[in-house]
Design an enzyme around this catalytic site. Structure first.
Site, mmCIF file in Angstrom:
data_model
loop_
_atom_site.group_PDB
_atom_site.id
_atom_site.type_symbol
_atom_site.label_atom_id
_atom_site.label_comp_id
_atom_site.label_asym_id
_atom_site.label_seq_id
_atom_site.Cartn_x
_atom_site.Cartn_y
_atom_site.Cartn_z
ATOM 1 N N LYS A 175 0.847 -1.190 0.000
ATOM 2 C CA LYS A 175 0.000 0.000 0.000
ATOM 3 C C LYS A 175 0.884 1.242 0.000
ATOM 4 O O LYS A 175 1.645 1.475 0.931
ATOM 5 C CB LYS A 175 -0.918 -0.016 1.223
ATOM 6 N N THR A 208 -9.053 9.039 8.459
ATOM 7 C CA THR A 208 -8.729 7.797 7.755
ATOM 8 C C THR A 208 -8.472 6.629 8.713
ATOM 9 O O THR A 208 -7.840 5.638 8.326
ATOM 10 C CB THR A 208 -7.481 8.005 6.871
ATOM 11 N N THR A 211 -8.273 2.360 7.808
ATOM 12 C CA THR A 211 -8.150 2.038 6.385
ATOM 13 C C THR A 211 -7.511 0.669 6.146
ATOM 14 O O THR A 211 -7.960 -0.085 5.285
ATOM 15 C CB THR A 211 -7.327 3.115 5.655
#
Length: 264
Positions: A175, A208, A211
């Site tokens: 990621k 966030t 996530t």
């Protein structure tokens, strides 16, 4: 009556509801699968950080796993926070007896930088857990502590992925959301032969929290639904992008992504 595919999350509890078991089950619900849980640790956690962690005994984790898998069965498993070397080894041994695909999110620290895995457990993650993974989903910091490879640009992602693949997972999704200066959020999925680049707009939303948990649970849900790894990861990337876009303030710190954005 139709029974939906079953997906098991093996992870820690987030009392603030944004990550961990809570995020996993919300994601699974959004994908139309039946989520089940093995809780590995309890955390006191909110939008400001993690105030305390209490790992469960290994026998409690083993009993939860056997209770669910032996009776209900499972089509896919996702692992998250495992806290200690003993729990990593326990979960790895249980996964070895399970034929279902496994998505490993090698959680090391929280969004706020709080440790969620003992330093002494890192070798167990590399040597015992990652070889059980159908897909591993590390972020850049997790790649660094797993392998020593630090990716700073998009061009570094293939080398980072190869380093993780050397630990034994069939596929790795690196990621790249923490890469600095890119207009897009870029991830790389590879099995060492195929490469799939996934891009989405980089969203200006600080809320966030969750996530990583959400993405890994979305991938596991897709695998349980019969999708290939590339198909499951692409669908998970789309879902997480929408969830980040809908992230909302909660408390005084970093709020969670919106797991129910599709319903809204």
């Amino acid at each position: 009556m139709r029974t939906p595919p079953t997906v098991l999350t093996v992870a820690g509890s987030d009392s603030g509801g944004g990550a961990g078991i809570q995020a996993d089950l919300k994601t699974m619900q959004a994908f139309g699968v039946h989520g089940m849980s093995v809780i590995t640790a309890v955390t006191a956690q909110n939008s400001l950080g993690v105030q305390g962690t209490w790992p469960l005994p290994e026998e409690a984790v083993r009993a939860q796993f056997r209770s669910v898998v032996d009776d209900i069965g499972v089509r896919a498993v996702k692992t998250g926070m495992l806290a200690s070397a003993g729990l990593v080894r326990t979960v790895a041994a249980l996964l070895a007896e399970t034929g279902a695909p496994v998505v490993v999110d090698p959680v090391g620290v929280s969004k706020h930088g709080d440790a969620l895995l003992a330093a002494s457990a890192r070798a167990a993650v590399r040597e015992e857990l990652l070889p059980r993974a159908t897909v591993a989903t590390p972020n850049l910091d997790e790649v660094a502590w797993l392998t020593g490879v630090r990716a700073r640009t998009e061009a570094d992602l293939p080398a980072a992925a190869e380093a993780v693949l050397a630990c034994g997972p069939r596929w790795v999704l690196v990621k790249g959301g923490h890469l600095a200066g890119d207009e897009d959020a870029v991830d790389l999925l590879t099995d060492g032969t195929e490469r799939h680049w996934l891009r989405s707009p980089r969203l200006a939303n600080r809320h966030t929290h969750g996530t990583g948990c959400t993405l890994a649970s979305a991938v596991a849900s897709g695998l349980a639904l019969g999708r290939t790894v590339p198909e499951a990861v692409a669908a998970a990337k789309e879902y997480v992008t929408g969830a980040i876009a809908g992230g909302f303030p909660l408390g005084g710190g970093i709020g969670p992504v919106d797991h129910g954005w599709r319903a809204r």
